[in-house]
Design a protein around this motif. Structure first.
Motif, PDB file in Angstrom:
ATOM      1  N   SER A   1       7.404  -7.435   0.615  1.00 39.31           N
ATOM      2  CA  SER A   1       6.749  -6.850  -0.554  1.00 39.31           C
ATOM      3  C   SER A   1       5.230  -6.911  -0.449  1.00 39.31           C
ATOM      4  N   THR A   2       4.715  -7.671   0.521  1.00 36.25           N
ATOM      5  CA  THR A   2       3.272  -7.687   0.747  1.00 36.25           C
ATOM      6  C   THR A   2       2.906  -6.963   2.038  1.00 36.25           C
ATOM      7  N   LEU A   3       3.804  -6.054   2.472  1.00 34.75           N
ATOM      8  CA  LEU A   3       3.508  -5.052   3.499  1.00 34.75           C
ATOM      9  C   LEU A   3       3.414  -5.579   4.929  1.00 34.75           C
ATOM     10  N   ARG A   4       4.004  -6.724   5.206  1.00 35.13           N
ATOM     11  CA  ARG A   4       4.022  -7.213   6.580  1.00 35.13           C
ATOM     12  C   ARG A   4       5.335  -6.797   7.243  1.00 35.13           C
ATOM     13  N   GLY A   5       5.286  -6.425   8.501  1.00 31.19           N
ATOM     14  CA  GLY A   5       6.498  -6.052   9.213  1.00 31.19           C
ATOM     15  C   GLY A   5       6.310  -4.813  10.063  1.00 31.19           C
ATOM     16  N   HIS A   6       7.400  -4.404  10.708  1.00 30.07           N
ATOM     17  CA  HIS A   6       7.372  -3.279  11.644  1.00 30.07           C
ATOM     18  C   HIS A   6       7.539  -1.956  10.901  1.00 30.07           C
ATOM     19  N   PHE A   7       6.440  -1.386  10.495  1.00 28.73           N
ATOM     20  CA  PHE A   7       6.433  -0.066   9.868  1.00 28.73           C
ATOM     21  C   PHE A   7       5.410   0.775  10.608  1.00 28.73           C
TER      22      PHE A   7
ATOM     23  N   ALA B   1      -0.979  -7.378  -5.544  1.00 26.34           N
ATOM     24  CA  ALA B   1      -0.308  -8.674  -5.605  1.00 26.34           C
ATOM     25  C   ALA B   1      -0.984  -9.497  -6.690  1.00 26.34           C
ATOM     26  N   GLY B   2      -0.194 -10.230  -7.459  1.00 25.89           N
ATOM     27  CA  GLY B   2      -0.756 -11.053  -8.518  1.00 25.89           C
ATOM     28  C   GLY B   2       0.289 -11.410  -9.543  1.00 25.89           C
ATOM     29  N   SER B   3      -0.111 -11.420 -10.805  1.00 24.78           N
ATOM     30  CA  SER B   3       0.813 -11.725 -11.890  1.00 24.78           C
ATOM     31  C   SER B   3       0.232 -11.207 -13.188  1.00 24.78           C
ATOM     32  N   ALA B   4       1.121 -11.038 -14.183  1.00 25.45           N
ATOM     33  CA  ALA B   4       0.662 -10.589 -15.496  1.00 25.45           C
ATOM     34  C   ALA B   4      -0.289 -11.601 -16.111  1.00 25.45           C
ATOM     35  N   ALA B   5      -0.077 -12.872 -15.821  1.00 28.20           N
ATOM     36  CA  ALA B   5      -0.917 -13.920 -16.408  1.00 28.20           C
ATOM     37  C   ALA B   5      -2.299 -13.979 -15.763  1.00 28.20           C
ATOM     38  N   ASP B   6      -2.352 -13.819 -14.439  1.00 26.54           N
ATOM     39  CA  ASP B   6      -3.609 -14.028 -13.726  1.00 26.54           C
ATOM     40  C   ASP B   6      -4.304 -12.745 -13.299  1.00 26.54           C
ATOM     41  N   GLY B   7      -3.618 -11.607 -13.422  1.00 24.66           N
ATOM     42  CA  GLY B   7      -4.196 -10.349 -12.984  1.00 24.66           C
ATOM     43  C   GLY B   7      -3.734  -9.960 -11.584  1.00 24.66           C
ATOM     44  N   PHE B   8      -4.136  -8.778 -11.163  1.00 27.16           N
ATOM     45  CA  PHE B   8      -3.644  -8.212  -9.907  1.00 27.16           C
ATOM     46  C   PHE B   8      -4.804  -7.843  -8.990  1.00 27.16           C
ATOM     47  N   THR B   9      -4.614  -8.150  -7.701  1.00 21.46           N
ATOM     48  CA  THR B   9      -5.600  -7.856  -6.668  1.00 21.46           C
ATOM     49  C   THR B   9      -5.004  -6.850  -5.693  1.00 21.46           C
TER      50      THR B   9
ATOM     51  N   VAL C   1      -3.565  -5.487  -2.527  1.00 22.49           N
ATOM     52  CA  VAL C   1      -2.907  -6.369  -1.561  1.00 22.49           C
ATOM     53  C   VAL C   1      -3.693  -6.494  -0.263  1.00 22.49           C
ATOM     54  N   GLY C   2      -4.478  -5.482   0.077  1.00 24.48           N
ATOM     55  CA  GLY C   2      -5.296  -5.556   1.277  1.00 24.48           C
ATOM     56  C   GLY C   2      -6.385  -6.602   1.195  1.00 24.48           C
ATOM     57  N   GLU C   3      -6.678  -7.088  -0.020  1.00 23.53           N
ATOM     58  CA  GLU C   3      -7.670  -8.135  -0.225  1.00 23.53           C
ATOM     59  C   GLU C   3      -7.022  -9.512  -0.391  1.00 23.53           C
ATOM     60  N   SER C   4      -5.707  -9.592  -0.260  1.00 19.00           N
ATOM     61  CA  SER C   4      -4.983 -10.847  -0.463  1.00 19.00           C
ATOM     62  C   SER C   4      -4.834 -11.608   0.849  1.00 19.00           C
ATOM     63  N   GLU C   5      -4.353 -12.857   0.756  1.00 20.24           N
ATOM     64  CA  GLU C   5      -4.129 -13.663   1.957  1.00 20.24           C
ATOM     65  C   GLU C   5      -3.058 -13.057   2.852  1.00 20.24           C
ATOM     66  N   PHE C   6      -2.144 -12.290   2.270  1.00 16.06           N
ATOM     67  CA  PHE C   6      -1.045 -11.723   3.054  1.00 16.06           C
ATOM     68  C   PHE C   6      -1.541 -10.686   4.055  1.00 16.06           C
ATOM     69  N   ALA C   7      -2.625  -9.995   3.725  1.00 18.33           N
ATOM     70  CA  ALA C   7      -3.170  -8.975   4.625  1.00 18.33           C
ATOM     71  C   ALA C   7      -3.793  -9.582   5.873  1.00 18.33           C
ATOM     72  N   LYS C   8      -4.013 -10.892   5.870  1.00 14.84           N
ATOM     73  CA  LYS C   8      -4.616 -11.579   7.010  1.00 14.84           C
ATOM     74  C   LYS C   8      -3.565 -12.158   7.949  1.00 14.84           C
ATOM     75  N   ASP C   9      -2.328 -11.740   7.782  1.00 11.71           N
ATOM     76  CA  ASP C   9      -1.227 -12.233   8.611  1.00 11.71           C
ATOM     77  C   ASP C   9      -1.586 -12.121  10.098  1.00 11.71           C
ATOM     78  N   ALA C  10      -1.262 -13.176  10.870  1.00  7.01           N
ATOM     79  CA  ALA C  10      -1.653 -13.218  12.277  1.00  7.01           C
ATOM     80  C   ALA C  10      -1.004 -12.117  13.098  1.00  7.01           C
ATOM     81  N   THR C  11       0.193 -11.699  12.719  1.00  3.57           N
ATOM     82  CA  THR C  11       0.923 -10.692  13.482  1.00  3.57           C
ATOM     83  C   THR C  11       0.883  -9.314  12.841  1.00  3.57           C
ATOM     84  N   PHE C  12       0.972  -9.260  11.527  1.00  2.00           N
ATOM     85  CA  PHE C  12       1.117  -7.975  10.831  1.00  2.00           C
ATOM     86  C   PHE C  12      -0.022  -7.716   9.842  1.00  2.00           C
ATOM     87  N   GLY C  13      -1.209  -8.140  10.163  1.00  2.00           N
ATOM     88  CA  GLY C  13      -2.335  -7.953   9.265  1.00  2.00           C
ATOM     89  C   GLY C  13      -2.709  -6.486   9.085  1.00  2.00           C
ATOM     90  N   TYR C  14      -3.454  -6.204   8.035  1.00  2.00           N
ATOM     91  CA  TYR C  14      -3.867  -4.832   7.723  1.00  2.00           C
ATOM     92  C   TYR C  14      -5.063  -4.891   6.779  1.00  2.00           C
TER      93      TYR C  14
END
Length: 475
Positions: free
Chosen positions: A115-121, A162-170, A172-185
Motif C-alpha cells: 500500500s506504500t508502493l514498494r514492489g515489482h511494478f 500515507a498518514g492518518s485522520a488524526a495526524d494528517g496525510f503526507t 507517499v513519495g515524501e514518506s519513509e517508505f519511499a526511501k526503501d533500499a530496494t524499491f525506493g521512488y
C-alpha cells in the motif's frame, strides 16, 4: 501535511453500497479471484478464505474446491529479483489456469502489492496479463489501487498519501517508505509514479485517472464503469479511493465493465480483495476466537514473536511491547549472520528460545540497525541471508517445542516464517486481530497445525498495536 477534510473538501460522499450487492454479483459470475500476494500481509483485510504458500495445480485445485470467492497465493515476490518475480508469477498464473480448466471455475488475477508502493511494478501485473493473453484472454487494463484506508493510505486527485485522520496525510513519495533500499521512488502522483517505475515505457497521458467526484457521482459505479469500458490495450487505470465505500463503488463499476466484456488484472493494496468480493469487514478476533482456532496439541506457555521489519513504526511497537509485557528478548546479530559465526550464533539463539518459551513470550529480533549493501541487489542479498537465519531459528525451535502462537512482524519475514519456518502449505485466514489489519491464519497441515499464526506487516498500526495483539493472544 494535509487533513482529510482539506483533501476531500467539496467532494460528495457518494451513494452507499451494501457489500452484499457486490457479493451477489460475484456469486452470479462464478469467478474466483486468484490473489498473488507479494508477502502474506495482503490477507489482513479478509476472513475465512483459503491461503496457499505453494502453487502446484493440486494446491490450486484444492483451493478452488473450497467454494470461496477468492484464494490467496503467497509468492513472497517482494523478496525476489525481477527475473525470479517474473518466473513465479508465470508459474502461479499457468497453474491457476490449469486448475480452472480442471474444475470449471473461472478465475481472474489480482497482484497484491504494498500500500506504500514498494514492489515489482509494472512487472508483476504485466506478467499476469501476458499469461492471460497467451491463454486467449487479452487484458484491457491494469487497475492500480494501492489505497488501504485502515492503515492510512488514501488516493485523492491521483496523489497517493500515507498518514492518518488524526495526524494528517503526507504524499507517499515524501514518506519513509519511499526511501526503501530496494524499491525506493520519488513520485507521489500515481500517473508520475507509473512513468517512474516503468522507466518511461508507460507514458503519463496513457494512465487513466478516475477522480473521487466521478467515482461517487450518479448511480453506484455507473460513471466509473463508463470510463472502464473505454480502457483498452492494457492501459493502467488509477482510481481515487479514500474509504471502504469507495472500494465498493469501484467493485460495482468493475462488475459492470466486466459484464460488458472487459477484462482486467488488478495491482492493489490489502482491502481491495475484500471489497471486490463483497465481504464486509470482520470485527477483530477475540481471545475466545483465538482459543477456538487453536488446536488441542501440547504447546509451551509462551508465544514466539519474530521481528524482522526495520521501519521506525516497528521499532516503536517493539518498545511498547517491551514496556507493557517485558518478554524475553533475543537478538539475531546481523553481522554474525553474515560471517563465519553464523551457525554457532543461531544454535545459541534456538537454545535460548526453547528455554524462554517455557517461561512466557519470547521476542526474537534482528539488529535494529538496517545493514545495506552497495546497491539494490546487494541489499536484497543481505535481506535474504537475514531472513534465512530467522527461518532457521523458527524451524529448529518448533521442532523442539511448539509455541502457544507465532507472530511474524514484517512482510518478507512473515512469508518466510510461514512457508519455510512453520512449513505451512495450506491454511485459512480467519480474520484480523485489529480493525482491518493484522491477520490470523489457521494452518491446516504441517508441523504448525493448531498453532495460530499472526501476520503483522511492518508498516501498519499504531505504537501500541503489537502489544495489543500479544495481549489478546496471551489472554
Amino acid at each position: 501535511m494535509a487533513t482529510l477534510e482539506e483533501l476531500t473538501r467539496h467532494i460528495p460522499s457518494g451513494p452507499r453500497v451494501d457489500p452484499a450487492a457486490v457479493a451477489r454479483s460475484v456469486a452470479d459470475s462464478g469467478r474466483v479471484l486468484v490473489v498473488l500476494d507479494d508477502d502474506p500481509t495482503g490477507t489482513q483485510s479478509v476472513a475465512d478464505l483459503p491461503v496457499l504458500t505453494g502453487w502446484s495445480v493440486e494446491d490450486l485445485t484444492w483451493a478452488l474446491h473450497q467454494g470461496e470467492p477468492a484464494v490467496y497465493v503467497m509468492t513472497n515476490s517482494r523478496s525476489l529479483d525481477p527475473a525470479d518475480a517474473r518466473r513465479v508469477n508465470e508459474e502461479v498464473a499457468v497453474a491457476a489456469l490449469e486448475a480452472s480448466e480442471a474444475t470449471g471455475v473461472p478465475v481472474a488475477f489480482v497482484s497484491r502489492g504494498d500500500s506504500t508502493l514498494r514492489g515489482h511494478f509494472p512487472l508483476e501485473p504485466n506478467t499476469l496479463a501476458h499469461v492471460a493473453e497467451q491463454a486467449g484472454s487479452p487484458i484491457d487494463g491494469i487497475v492500480l489501487v494501492p489505497a488501504f484506508a485502515d492503515a492510512g493510505r488514501i488516493t485523492v486527485g491521483g496523489v497517493h498519501y500515507a498518514g492518518s485522520a488524526a495526524d494528517g496525510f503526507t504524499p507517499v513519495g515524501e514518506s519513509e517508505f519511499a526511501k526503501d533500499a530496494t524499491f525506493g521512488y520519488e513520485s507521489s502522483h500515481l500517473r508520475d509514479w507509473v512513468v517512474e517505475k516503468s522507466g518511461g515505457a508507460i507514458a503519463g497521458e496513457d494512465v487513466v485517472l478516475i477522480d473521487l467526484a466521478t467515482l461517487r457521482s450518479g448511480e453506484p459505479g455507473q460513471e466509473a464503469a463508463r470510463i472502464l469500458t473505454e480502457v483498452t490495450g492494457g492501459q493502467v487505470v488509477a482510481p481515487d479511493i479514500v474509504d471502504e465505500n469507495d472500494l465498493l463503488l469501484l467493485a460495482l463499476a468493475l462488475e459492470q465493465a466486466e459484464r460488458a466484456g472487459k477484462r482486467f488484472v488488478y495491482r492493489v493494496g490489502p482491502p481491495f480483495g475484500r471489497a471486490r468480493i463483497g465481504q464486509s469487514p470482520r470485527t477483530p478476533l477475540s481471545a475466545e476466537d483465538v482459543e477456538r482456532i487453536s488446536g488441542a496439541g501440547e504447546r509451551a506457555p509462551g508465544g514466539l514473536i519474530m521481528v524482522g521489519s526495520h521501519v521506525g513504526l516497528t521499532t516503536r511497537q517493539l518498545d511498547a511491547l517491551r514496556e507493557r509485557r517485558a518478554p524475553t528478548e533475543i537478538e539475531i546479530d546481523v553481522a554474525a549472520v553474515l560471517d563465519d559465526r553464523r551457525q554457532q550464533h543461531l544454535a545459541d539463539i534456538v537454545d535460548e528460545v526453547v528455554a524462554g518459551l517455557g517461561q512466557g513470550n519470547v521476542v526474537v529480533r534482528t539488529s535494529r540497525v538496517l545493514v545495506r549493501g552497495d546497491d539494490a541487489d546487494a541489499s536484497l542479498d543481505i535481506a535474504r541471508q537475514v531472513s534465512a537465519a530467522v527461518v532457521q531459528v523458527v524451524r529448529e525451535a518448533l521442532a523442539r517445542r511448539a509455541p502457544r502462537f507465532v507472530v511474524a512482524k514484517g512482510g518478507i519475514t512473515s512469508s518466510d516464517v510461514a512457508t519455510l519456518g512453520l512449513q505451512i502449505r495450506r491454511a485459512f485466514v480467519r480474520g484480523p486481530m485489529l480493525p482491518g489489519i493484522v491477520s490470523l491464519w489457521e494452518p491446516v497441515d504441517g508441523p504448525a497445525l493448531g498453532i495460530p499464526y499472526i501476520v503483522f506487516a511492518g508498516n501498519v498500526g499504531g505504537d501500541q498495536s503489537l502489544a495489543d495483539v500479544v495481549d489478546t493472544l496471551s489472554a
